[in-house]
Scaffold this active site. Structure first.
Site, PDB file in Angstrom:
ATOM      1  CG  HIS A 195     -35.372 -30.991  12.082  1.00 31.19           C
ATOM      2  ND1 HIS A 195     -35.530 -29.520  12.258  1.00 31.19           N
ATOM      3  CD2 HIS A 195     -36.644 -31.002  11.521  1.00 31.19           C
ATOM      4  CE1 HIS A 195     -36.212 -28.907  11.324  1.00 31.19           C
ATOM      5  NE2 HIS A 195     -37.019 -29.743  10.411  1.00 31.19           N
ATOM      6  NE  ARG A 302     -45.733 -29.511  13.233  1.00 27.40           N
ATOM      7  CZ  ARG A 302     -45.385 -30.622  12.058  1.00 27.40           C
ATOM      8  NH1 ARG A 302     -45.301 -30.536  10.745  1.00 27.40           N
ATOM      9  NH2 ARG A 302     -45.499 -31.592  12.451  1.00 27.40           N
ATOM     10  NE  ARG A 338     -49.519 -27.362  16.538  1.00 27.76           N
ATOM     11  CZ  ARG A 338     -48.569 -27.977  16.666  1.00 27.76           C
ATOM     12  NH1 ARG A 338     -48.484 -29.510  16.870  1.00 27.76           N
ATOM     13  NH2 ARG A 338     -47.166 -27.154  16.257  1.00 27.76           N
ATOM     14  CD  GLU A 440     -50.687 -31.836  21.997  1.00 29.39           C
ATOM     15  OE1 GLU A 440     -49.422 -31.795  21.148  1.00 29.39           O
ATOM     16  OE2 GLU A 440     -51.490 -30.459  21.598  1.00 29.39           O
ATOM     17  CG  ASN A 463     -44.833 -37.030  16.564  1.00 23.42           C
ATOM     18  OD1 ASN A 463     -45.259 -38.138  16.165  1.00 23.42           O
ATOM     19  ND2 ASN A 463     -44.035 -36.472  16.160  1.00 23.42           N
ATOM     20  CG  ASP A 464     -46.054 -33.407  22.152  1.00 22.49           C
ATOM     21  OD1 ASP A 464     -44.584 -33.855  22.846  1.00 22.49           O
ATOM     22  OD2 ASP A 464     -46.694 -32.332  22.549  1.00 22.49           O
ATOM     23  NE  ARG A 474     -41.111 -36.262  19.458  1.00 24.56           N
ATOM     24  CZ  ARG A 474     -42.257 -35.279  19.813  1.00 24.56           C
ATOM     25  NH1 ARG A 474     -42.969 -35.817  21.210  1.00 24.56           N
ATOM     26  NH2 ARG A 474     -42.646 -34.692  19.160  1.00 24.56           N
ATOM     27  CB  CYS A 511     -51.987 -34.282  12.700  1.00 25.10           C
ATOM     28  SG  CYS A 511     -51.778 -33.453  14.573  1.00 25.10           S
TER      29      CYS A 511
END
Length: 582
Positions: A195, A302, A338, A440, A463-464, A474, A511
């Site tokens: 983050h 999100r 989402r 994902e 990312n996933d 990660r 995304c």
């Protein structure tokens, strides 16, 4: 003599400044027994510390300019909310009275309990919010121990022009110091998708992570040079090196300044291929930044923020209000919402209201669409709110972490039920609202053709996808070096998804962080990606690459990337793709 230290460059840019070494002194908390007659006095001491912490945070917030990014104030507000939450201002009081222990010990016990909840979270983004717990608890501890406010929280200009050297930084640290004019930061820990590093990129702060024991090599106020792209930090640079980096710094600033000219231009390759650039968002306050960047809509909105730090799930009207504000703020540009991507351990009140137990591996447990289907009433409430908001603008619905056709069909069935309910109630909504699935996990990429027959669009969450494909966490310092978007397995799964979309005439977007990294833009274009969604601060740089690319001139061996077993070979191929002649 110049000393070069190598880490992981996580936020581009050149910085030249003097070191400010940041030490987070962890409190030495010990338990001692409070006499019965002094219990209420100890409770009062704790509550006074809570109140002082609130006043400190409010003072910091009051010094933040009104035109500062929303990120800067949102972390302060989050910490204030935590101080007002019973988990921090009531449970420790109960412990003091029941155990007759000192306030520091009661607070530390509750801190450990909260951290355990966050450590079990499967979503790396939300898991890093445990730093916020530590940040707030340490603030209270400092007050209980009569310690002064930390340097980086005093808005007196002492950090302006400095490069922060730290073991690690919380997002709150980052925004506070950015407001005070730091030019870069270097940490011993951290990863490219934590983050804090994502925030550094959004705020435009050059950053390097993963230089082990960096504080041993650097003296306070020592001149430093930081290259946030290559991950190189220089100490004791000679005059020639200093001049070279000063020239590069001027060049980089001119480059960033020049990007503004792309804002009003259409997103189109040199040979006329139109590309769609969308933005990711997670808070209503992001809309201003998204509009300023010239995004063509929101590719990922999100909704988890609505469910966090509360005892009960948000009601339909509350959600409707939030979604309506976003869609109206986007002036009829598309907004892809989402459905909640929560896990059993990070829903409302840590998941306790759902009577769920902590599992061994929550990343593989009841999360995202699995939890939605496990809690159909909560899911239907959200679906109804999204459908109702679609009467006010262009909305799409996206289901996270789909792994089986059964999950997709169940989700669609619940959506149809919600539509029928609204029809009976004569409530307006978009009857042709588009439905999408996130790709994902490897299973969904392999079965992308199957899913493409039942949705209006697909969205690749890199990312996933990378994390699950390569079986690495990660944000784990021990293995995050394995997080590689160019791994042939990852590229093949992306290619399979793009091919499935093309075959069935279904739009495919991306995304994840990979979509907003200009190093991968031409590769993704060559693979057939036409819809990118990213943090709004990355839009113009990616747009520049797109507008300066001639697809017909990309190297013929571009697709060999999927067969590059050696990472060095993959890097060389990427350099060819990103060469000046394409």
């Amino acid at each position: 003599m110049t000393l070069e230290l190598q880490g992981i460059g996580v936020s581009r840019g050149i910085a030249i400044g003097r070191a400010h070494i940041l030490f987070h002194n962890q409190p030495d908390v010990r338990e001692y027994l409070i006499p019965a007659f002094a219990i209420e006095q100890e409770v009062e001491r704790f509550l006074d510390a809570i109140e002082q912490a609130k006043q400190q945070l409010k003072s910091i917030r009051n010094h933040i300019p009104a035109n500062a990014p929303a990120d800067v104030t949102s972390f302060i507000d989050t910490h204030l909310l935590m101080l007002n939450d019973s988990s921090l201002n009531k449970i420790p009081v109960d412990m003091i009275r029941q155990r007759r222990c000192n306030a520091e010990w009661a607070l530390q016990l509750q801190r450990d309990a909260l951290i355990n909840v966050f450590n079990e979270m499967d979503d790396p983004y939300l898991r890093t919010r445990r730093d916020d717990v530590d940040h707030v608890v340490n603030r209270i501890h400092r007050i209980l121990n009569d310690q002064e406010v930390q340097d980086h929280e005093i808005p007196d200009g002492r950090l302006k022009g400095h490069i922060i050297i730290a073991e690690d930084l919380t997002p709150a640290d980052t925004v506070l110091m950015q407001h005070q004019g730091i030019v870069a930061f270097v940490t011993e820990h951290g990863g490219a998708t934590s983050h804090t590093t994502i925030l550094a990129r959004s705020l435009g702060i050059p950053a390097i992570v993963g230089i082990e024991s960096v504080r041993r090599y650097v003296q306070d106020n020592e001149p430093l040079i930081v290259d946030g792209e290559t991950g190189v930090m220089l100490l004791g640079a000679d005059e020639k090196t200093q001049e070279e980096y000063e020239a590069r710094l001027v060049e980089f600033r001119e480059h960033i300044s020049s990007l503004s000219r792309y804002k009003s231009q259409p997103t189109k390759t040199r040979d006329g291929k139109s590309i769609t650039l969308l933005a990711n968002a997670e808070l209503p306050e992001d809309i201003t930044t998204i509009s300023a960047a010239g995004a063509q809509g929101i590719g990922l909105y999100r909704t988890e923020f609505l469910y966090m730090n509360r005892l009960t799930p948000p009601e339909e009207e509350e959600q409707l209000s939030a979604y309506r504000d976003v869609v109206e703020g986007m002036n009829n540009q598309p907004v892809t919402i989402r459905t909640f991507d929560l896990g059993a351990d990070k829903t409302v009140d840590g998941g306790r209201h759902l009577n769920q137990t902590v599992v061994t591996n929550p990343a593989l447990g009841l999360r995202a669409i699995r939890l939605c289907l496990n809690q159909p009433n909560m899911f239907r409430t959200q679906l109804r709110a999204i459908l109702r908001a679609s009467a006010y603008g262009k909305i799409k619905i996206m289901f996270p972490m789909i792994s089986t056709m059964h999950e997709l069909l169940q989700a669609r069935h619940l959506l149809e039920q919600s539509k029928h309910e609204l029809d009976k109630e004569h409530i307006e909504y978009d009857h042709h609202i588009e439905i999408g699935a996130m790709i994902e996990i490897p299973a969904s990429a392999v079965c992308a053709e199957m899913f493409a027959r039942h949705v209006d669009f697909l969205s690749i969450g890199t990312n996933d996808l990378i994390q699950y494909t390569l079986a690495i966490d990660r944000i784990d310092d021990h293995v995050n070096y394995l997080y590689d978007p160019l791994h042939p397995a990852v590229l093949r799964l992306i290619h399979m998804t793009l091919s499935a979309g093309k075959k069935h005439n279904v739009d495919v977007s991306m995304c994840g962080e990979m979509a907003g990294d200009p190093r991968y833009t031409r590769l993704l274009l060559a693979m057939g990606l036409e819809n990118f969604s990213m943090h709004p601060n990355a839009l113009l740089e990616v747009k520049q690459v797109i507008n300066e690319t001639d697809l017909s001139q990309l190297p013929a061996n571009t697709m060999e990337m999927m067969d590059a077993v050696d990472p060095l070979e993959a890097d060389m191929l990427l350099e060819q793709i990103n060469g000046p002649d394409h």
